[in-house]
Design a protein around this motif. Structure first.
Motif, mmCIF file in Angstrom:
data_model
loop_
_atom_site.group_PDB
_atom_site.id
_atom_site.type_symbol
_atom_site.label_atom_id
_atom_site.label_comp_id
_atom_site.label_asym_id
_atom_site.label_seq_id
_atom_site.Cartn_x
_atom_site.Cartn_y
_atom_site.Cartn_z
ATOM 1 N N UNK A 123 -17.567 29.874 14.291
ATOM 2 C CA UNK A 123 -18.856 30.484 14.021
ATOM 3 C C UNK A 123 -18.787 31.418 12.815
ATOM 4 N N UNK A 124 -19.639 31.159 11.825
ATOM 5 C CA UNK A 124 -19.680 31.981 10.614
ATOM 6 C C UNK A 124 -18.598 31.632 9.603
ATOM 7 N N UNK A 125 -17.748 30.688 9.944
ATOM 8 C CA UNK A 125 -16.662 30.280 9.036
ATOM 9 C C UNK A 125 -17.094 29.066 8.220
ATOM 10 N N UNK A 126 -16.381 28.844 7.113
ATOM 11 C CA UNK A 126 -16.636 27.654 6.308
ATOM 12 C C UNK A 126 -16.200 26.417 7.092
ATOM 13 N N UNK A 127 -16.986 25.364 6.986
ATOM 14 C CA UNK A 127 -16.706 24.126 7.711
ATOM 15 C C UNK A 127 -15.364 23.549 7.266
ATOM 16 N N UNK A 128 -14.515 23.257 8.239
ATOM 17 C CA UNK A 128 -13.198 22.665 7.982
ATOM 18 C C UNK A 128 -13.125 21.338 8.741
ATOM 19 N N UNK A 144 -25.192 30.975 3.924
ATOM 20 C CA UNK A 144 -24.464 30.261 2.878
ATOM 21 C C UNK A 144 -24.366 28.783 3.245
ATOM 22 N N UNK A 145 -24.174 27.959 2.232
ATOM 23 C CA UNK A 145 -24.020 26.530 2.482
ATOM 24 C C UNK A 145 -22.622 26.241 3.022
ATOM 25 N N UNK A 146 -22.532 25.154 3.800
ATOM 26 C CA UNK A 146 -21.280 24.666 4.366
ATOM 27 C C UNK A 146 -20.632 25.685 5.313
ATOM 28 N N UNK A 147 -21.463 26.480 5.979
ATOM 29 C CA UNK A 147 -20.980 27.473 6.942
ATOM 30 C C UNK A 147 -21.475 27.071 8.329
#
Length: 172
Positions: A123-128, A144-147
């Motif tokens: 949650x709240x992190x960049x997508x991995x 932000x994008x990709x979050x």
């Protein structure tokens, strides 16, 4: 002159034997080199095989309980769903029941942590993509994008290995 011919023939025979011996020596040297090369290759192969065996053995011990943990994770999910039902409108009896659920859940989660299981923070992190699977997307201008904006199902790591990816909603 007869002596000279005999001597020449003897010399020729000795030279012929010497040449034959030299050829035999060269042949033996080549065979020795080939055998030395084979020994080196076999030694290297044995070392590689030993190293692979040790790595496999280490992984077996490191991830020994993976199957059991994978089977326990849905139980953890169900406990979390039951605990989310807790609100102020519940009767005392049901509230006590949920308190027992919370105690079991806490014990189960701490036991999993003790054996090396950890939740994947999403949650709240960049997508991995190595640890998460985007099952939904949204478009929120303030984010932000990709979050990751929502975690649909938690993901878990066992030691340093992903055993269940997090199912997430990602902002595009």
């Amino acid at each position: 002159m007869n002596e000279e011919v005999k001597t020449n023939e003897k010399v020729k025979k000795v030279v012929k034997k010497a040449n034959k011996a030299n050829l035999e020596i060269e042949k033996l040297i080549l065979e020795k080199a080939e055998l030395s090369d084979k020994v080196l290759r076999l030694t290297a192969e044995m070392q590689n095989m030993s190293r692979r065996f040790e790595q496999e053995k280490t992984n077996i011990f490191k991830y020994d309980g993976e199957k059991l943990i994978k089977e326990l994770l849905p139980i953890v999910d169900n406990f979390e769903r039951a605990i989310r039902l807790d609100d102020d409108n519940l009767s005392d009896e049901l509230s006590k029941f949920l308190t027992g659920f919370k105690m079991i859940y806490t014990s189960l989660v701490s036991t999993l942590k003790a054996v090396g299981v950890s939740e994947i923070e999403a949650l709240g992190k960049e997508f991995d993509p190595n640890k998460m699977e985007a099952i939904m997307t949204t478009n929120i201008m303030e984010e932000e994008q990709n979050v990751v904006v929502e975690v649909m199902q938690k993901g878990y790591m066992y030691n340093d290995k992903v055993i269940r990816v997090a199912m997430v909603k990602v902002n595009e």
